[in-house]
Design an enzyme around this catalytic site. Structure first.
Site, short mmCIF file in Angstrom:
data_model
loop_
_atom_site.label_atom_id
_atom_site.label_comp_id
_atom_site.label_asym_id
_atom_site.label_seq_id
_atom_site.Cartn_x
_atom_site.Cartn_y
_atom_site.Cartn_z
N ASP A 196 -50.73 41.47 59.37
CA ASP A 196 -49.76 40.45 59.00
C ASP A 196 -50.50 39.12 58.83
O ASP A 196 -51.68 38.99 59.15
CB ASP A 196 -48.66 40.34 60.06
CG ASP A 196 -47.33 39.86 59.48
OD1 ASP A 196 -47.36 39.15 58.44
OD2 ASP A 196 -46.27 40.19 60.04
N GLU A 237 -38.14 34.49 60.77
CA GLU A 237 -39.04 34.84 61.87
C GLU A 237 -38.70 34.08 63.16
O GLU A 237 -37.53 33.99 63.54
CB GLU A 237 -40.50 34.65 61.42
CG GLU A 237 -40.82 35.54 60.21
CD GLU A 237 -42.28 35.56 59.84
OE1 GLU A 237 -43.14 35.62 60.74
OE2 GLU A 237 -42.59 35.53 58.62
#
Length: 616
Positions: free
Chosen positions: A296, A500
């Site tokens: 990521d 997020e």
């Protein structure tokens, strides 16, 4: 001898050769520096022609909101993106071996970074539909719009099983129920195409130029962290991890998913980016995954405190665990550090070769060597009517009717489209950015006319009769509420966009004083409430009692007409809750399979206009 004939002297340049032969041939010609470059993914803002060419960079990405024109994302059209990506590709093809790069983006509900693209409902809404065929069609449409912009690779789908709505990425999950998530992985086939029956299990597959490289994420357990904390710790046995969170990956792998992204999160205290057991022994060896594993964003920086420190150790730990491509995204030091680690024996050449083989395999399978540049004929698909109609269908199928009338014998919906006077109000009634949510044009989303689409208010005005008067106020005024002649009110409230960790929320109250707005209007006018949110929010009994009808609309995207299709009775409600709706936040986590399951609305609940309850 022509250049074409010269090219055929190299096995890797011959499209008639088997993929594995091409991979082996190209790998045998590469230097360590070129191999390290192929394992590197950089952000477009640091991608220079010289760096791409000299380092043989394997991939470039755009982070959320990062596009051709930094100063104004709203001015960059798909054609501008295609120009940018093709420019980067030209530099890659000028490298010594001419290895094309793959360009990646978070196209997670349509090609959502690009102005004018079709914005589909976020995954939580699609989970309400339980419609695998719809998910596949959305994948197909998204792939066309992504390829029209020159991009080859989307970091989607997210196949997290969200067990706690406090998680800031709840809306990226199809459901708390593993079986629903598994069903919706059909979007992989939509994005990449349908593999033939004889296609080897675990081997990546991309059908052609109208398809994209997909990415199942975030491996594994990202939706099961303690208290729903983003990038937190999933505390569970291996058996539960496999049964609840890993199962959807089997479906993705069986469809030929080309890449898998490792999760920021940990499993029992061990970060996934460093977990060799899960990344290599389970994902690659046991499940037979032959594509590549990507980190990521700055995933390696997060492996040490303070972030970014002890970077060489972070690289060796992650690459040895099984990370094949590293989303750096800004540090060119990564290439030099990786070379140093190989030369010093900290990472074996066999591990490097395995990683690069996997990356090259995906590039050959996806046809990037043969067709590196944009097919401009696809530009007409961007935001086209066919795709917007599909998104509108997805909206109407995703809506969950939670209440329909204060008296079950007197349903409030469908509404009368020829009513004399309608009051429309609320923060989300005429705000396309709020309606689309996070990951829309920018990383965290925005407010207002952030892209092209139809707001709830636009849709209401288009749906009602010619004689119907629609009065709109974002915040209801006392003077307006004093009028006694409204037939009904439509109040649209909900969450502002987030992404997020910025979305982690322990209170889950309706923002912008949403409960007060509902109460104020419902005290005076019969009221339909449309809740626009990425997850269940707190609904106190006193508030629920005041409403005449309540719809969970999730984050429906650009096509607000799907809402009016249903509330005015052209279509019935079909949506069923993909998440348990809690009564109080102190019940959380509350999901199926838990003791003392006492929800406000259970998983699968959903009324229709004609029947009392369609839950299964």
């Amino acid at each position: 001898m022509s250049k074409a004939q010269e090219d055929m002297n190299f096995i890797y340049r011959d499209p008639n050769q088997p993929v594995e032969a091409r991979v082996r041939d190209l790998l045998s010609r590469m230097t360590l520096k070129e191999k390290a470059g192929q394992m590197t993914q950089i952000e477009r803002r640091v991608a220079t022609p010289d760096a791409i060419k000299d380092l043989s960079i394997g991939s470039i990405l755009s982070g959320g909101g990062s596009g051709p024109f930094d100063d104004n994302a709203l001015t960059a059209l798909s054609s501008d993106w295609a120009d940018m990506v093709d420019g980067f590709q030209k530099s890659a093809l000028e490298s010594r071996l001419g290895i094309p790069l793959i360009y990646g983006i978070d196209a997670v509900h349509g090609n959502n970074n690009i102005y004018g693209a079709t914005i589909f409902p976020h995954n939580v809404g699609l989970g309400s539909t339980r419609d695998a065929d719809l998910a596949r069609k959305i994948g197909e449409a998204t792939a066309l719009e992504v390829r029209a912009s020159g991009i080859h690779y989307t970091f989607a789908p997210c196949v997290a099983v969200c067990r706690d709505p406090r998680w800031g990425r709840c809306y990226e999950s199809y459901s708390e129920d593993t079986e629903i998530v598994r069903k919706m992985t059909s979007i992989v086939t939509g994005l990449q195409g349908q593999p033939p029956h004889e296609h080897p299990k675990g081997y990546p597959f991309v059908a052609g130029r109208n398809n994209v490289i997909a990415c199942a994420k975030h491996f594994v357990g990202d939706g099961g962290t303690d208290r729903g904390i983003n990038e937190g710790d999933t505390i569970s046995s291996y058996e539960d991890l496999e049964r609840i969170h890993m199962a959807p990956y089997l479906d993705c792998i069986s469809q030929g998913v080309s890449t898998v992204m490792a999760s920021y999160s940990s499993w029992n205290g061990r970060k996934l980016h460093t977990d060799r057991f899960l990344l290599t022994e389970v994902l690659k060896d046991k499940l037979g995954f032959k594509g590549f594993v990507i980190s990521d964003w700055e995933g390696l920086d997060r492996l040490s405190e303070p972030r970014g420190s002890n970077y060489r150790f972070c690289i060796s730990t992650a690459v040895n665990a099984g990370i094949d491509m590293v989303m750096v995204p800004f540090k060119f030091d990564f290439v030099e550090d990786l070379i140093f680690l190989v030369e010093s024996g900290k990472i074996s050449m066999a591990r490097i070769d395995d990683a690069v083989e996997r990356i090259l395999r995906v590039k050959f399978v996806a046809g990037i060597f043969e067709f590196p540049f944009t097919d401009r004929s696809l530009l007409d698909t961007v935001g086209c009517k066919l795709h917007r109609d599909l998104a509108r269908e997805a909206v109407r199928k995703s809506l969950v009717l939670l209440k329909n009338g204060k008296d079950s014998k007197k349903p409030f919906l469908p509404l009368e489209r020829n009513a004399k006077r309608i009051f429309v109000t609320g923060t989300h009634a005429d705000n396309l950015g709020y309606q689309c949510g996070g990951w829309t044009v920018t990383w965290y989303g925005g407010s207002g006319r952030t892209t092209i689409g139809t707001t709830i208010l636009d849709a209401i005005k288009a749906a009602v009769g010619n004689e119907t008067e629609v009065i709109y106020e974002e915040f209801p005024s006392a003077d307006t509420l004093a009028h006694p002649d409204f037939s009904f009110a439509i109040v649209a409230v909900g969450e502002e966009p987030y992404a997020e960790t910025l979305g982690d929320n322990t209170g889950l109250v309706i923002p912008f004083n949403g409960a007060d707005i509902i109460s104020l209007v419902a005290n005076s006018i019969p009221t339909l409430v449309i809740l626009v949110s990425g997850r269940p929010l707190l609904l106190e009994p006193w508030l629920l009692e005041k409403m005449d009808a309540l719809i969970a609309a999730w984050l429906p995207g650009s096509e607000g007409g799907g809402i009016t299709d249903v509330i005015f009775g052209d279509y019935d409600f079909k949506g069923q809750l993909p998440m348990t709706w809690f009564k109080q936040v102190d019940q959380l986590p509350l999901h199926i399979g838990i003791n003392s399951y006492d929800p406000l609305f259970p998983l699968g609940f959903g009324l229709t206009s004609t029947k009392e309850n369609s839950s299964n």
